[in-house]
Design a protein around this motif. Sequence first.
Motif, PDB file in Angstrom:
ATOM      1  N   TRP A 167      48.665 141.615 -18.919  1.00 54.53           N
ATOM      2  CA  TRP A 167      47.869 141.975 -17.741  1.00 54.53           C
ATOM      3  C   TRP A 167      46.962 140.820 -17.330  1.00 54.53           C
ATOM      4  N   TRP A 170      48.788 138.234 -15.448  1.00 41.98           N
ATOM      5  CA  TRP A 170      49.031 138.741 -14.099  1.00 41.98           C
ATOM      6  C   TRP A 170      47.768 138.606 -13.232  1.00 41.98           C
TER       7      TRP A 170
ATOM      8  N   GLU B 150      38.739 146.623  -8.113  1.00 43.59           N
ATOM      9  CA  GLU B 150      39.449 147.895  -8.266  1.00 43.59           C
ATOM     10  C   GLU B 150      40.956 147.681  -8.347  1.00 43.59           C
ATOM     11  N   TYR B 151      41.428 146.739  -7.593  1.00 46.62           N
ATOM     12  CA  TYR B 151      42.859 146.437  -7.625  1.00 46.62           C
ATOM     13  C   TYR B 151      43.275 145.986  -9.023  1.00 46.62           C
ATOM     14  N   LEU B 152      42.497 145.070  -9.590  1.00 43.11           N
ATOM     15  CA  LEU B 152      42.831 144.544 -10.918  1.00 43.11           C
ATOM     16  C   LEU B 152      42.709 145.609 -12.007  1.00 43.11           C
ATOM     17  N   THR B 153      41.644 146.402 -11.957  1.00 43.86           N
ATOM     18  CA  THR B 153      41.449 147.373 -13.033  1.00 43.86           C
ATOM     19  C   THR B 153      42.402 148.570 -12.925  1.00 43.86           C
ATOM     20  N   GLU B 155      45.427 148.372 -11.919  1.00 39.84           N
ATOM     21  CA  GLU B 155      46.673 147.858 -12.496  1.00 39.84           C
ATOM     22  C   GLU B 155      46.581 147.852 -14.028  1.00 39.84           C
ATOM     23  N   PHE B 156      45.393 147.526 -14.520  1.00 39.32           N
ATOM     24  CA  PHE B 156      45.203 147.594 -15.973  1.00 39.32           C
ATOM     25  C   PHE B 156      45.468 149.011 -16.469  1.00 39.32           C
ATOM     26  N   ARG B 159      49.201 149.765 -16.536  1.00 35.35           N
ATOM     27  CA  ARG B 159      49.891 149.101 -17.643  1.00 35.35           C
ATOM     28  C   ARG B 159      49.489 149.712 -18.980  1.00 35.35           C
TER      29      ARG B 159
END
Lengths: 181, 181
Positions: A167, A170, B150-153, B155-156, B159
Motif C-alpha cells: 500500500w 502505491w 481520505e483517498y489514500l486511507t 484504499e488502505f 487492502r
Amino acid sequence: MALRYALLGLLAKNEATGYELTQQFKETVIHFWTAHHTQIYRELLKMEEEGLTHSKTVQQSDYPDKKIYTITDKGFAQLLEWMLNKPVNVPKLKDDLLLRVSMFHFIPTERAIDFLEKSKEHHQMGLMMTKKWQEENFPKGTYGENELGEYLTSEFGIRYMESWLSWCNWAIKVLKKKGES
Amino acid sequence: MALRYALLGLLAKNEATGYELTQQFKETVIHFWTAHHTQIYRELLKMEEEGLTHSKTVQQSDYPDKKIYTITDKGFAQLLEWMLNKPVNVPKLKDDLLLRVSMFHFIPTERAIDFLEKSKEHHQMGLMMTKKWQEENFPKGTYGENELGEYLTSEFGIRYMESWLSWCNWAIKVLKKKGES
DNA sequence: TAAACATATGTGAAAATACACATATAAAAA
DNA sequence: TTTTTATATGTGTATTTTCACATATGTTTA
C-alpha cells in the motif's frame, strides 16, 4: 478486560514472569494487542488476588528477585468460558501514521513521501524480524500442538506488514504523480 | 491526545456537528482510529474552551438543537504543528478476534473455523461498503484537492480487508488440514 | 400497537491505559 | 570512562476510553 485473557492464554502455554510476558507481547502479541508493561504487572497482581494465577518468588543473586506466574484451574476455566461464550468485540485501532496520511492534503508532497518512506523502513524491519522468528519457530510450516494460535497470528502479522508495504508503494506513486502536475 | 487532531482534520475540511463527526468516524476514520461518541462530544467541548474550535447552535423544530463546529486559525495552526513536528507514535491495536485465534489450540477445530467464517462475513460486508463508498467519492480514482488523505486511507482500508479475507481463507485451510489428521 | 431506529447532545462514574519515576546490579558498547 | 542495555518489578498520578444512563421527538418496521 481482555488483557487478562491475553495473559492467561500465554500462561496456559508456559509459566512466565511479568518481564517475560512483556517480551512476548513485543514479539508475538504485538500483531493483535498492545499493552504497557506497568499494565501487565498490575493485571497480574489483580488476577492473583482473584485466584486465576498463582506465583512463586525466585531469589536471584546477581539480578532482582523474580515472580514466576502459573495459571490455576480456575484461571483456565475462565479463559475457556471467555473464548467460547463471550461476544467478540469490534477491533480497536489507533494508527498515528495513518491519521497523518488522512491529512496529507495539508502538507507539502515531499514531506508526505518522507512519512511513508520512514514508515516503510519500520515495516520492512518488522517484517524481516517476524519472518526470521517464524522460520525459527515453525520451520517449513510445522507447528507444535499448543502453537497453532501463534502460528496463525504470526502469519497474519507477516501478511499485514506485506500488505502495508505494498500500500505504501502505491501511495508514494499517487503522491509522485500529484507532485508532477 | 491525538483524537483532537483527528477531529481538527475533519473540521478543517468541513464544518460539522458532533453527530456528523461520529458518523464520519464510523465511515472513513474507522480504517485507522476508533472513538466512542461520548468521547468525541467531550473532546469538542474541551477544544472549544481552548479556542481551537468555534460553535454555533442551530435550532431545529422537529429534532433536537444541533451545534455546528468550525475550526479556528489557532486550531489549524496547532494541527499543522502536530503534523509536521510531533513524533509519530507506534500504532495501537486491540483485536478481540485475533486474540482468540492466538488460543485456537484450546478449542475444537470446528469452533475455531466458525469464528473465522463469521469474521469473514464481517470483513466481506465492510469491504463491499468501502468499495461502494470509494466508487461514489472517487470515481475512477479521481479525488479533489482536499480529499487526498481520505483517498489514500480508504484504499488502505480496502487492502487491509482484502488481506484479512485472504489470511482467513489460508487459516481455515490450515485448520481443516489439522482436522483431518 | 409496540418496538426499534434515526436524529442530536450530553453527564457521572468506572475501567483501562499511559507517563514519570523509583530501585538495583552486571555486562557490553560508545 | 560514561552511557546504554538487559535483567526485574513496581507505585502514584494523569489521561484516555468506555459504560450506563438521560433527554426529546418523528418515522419506520415488526
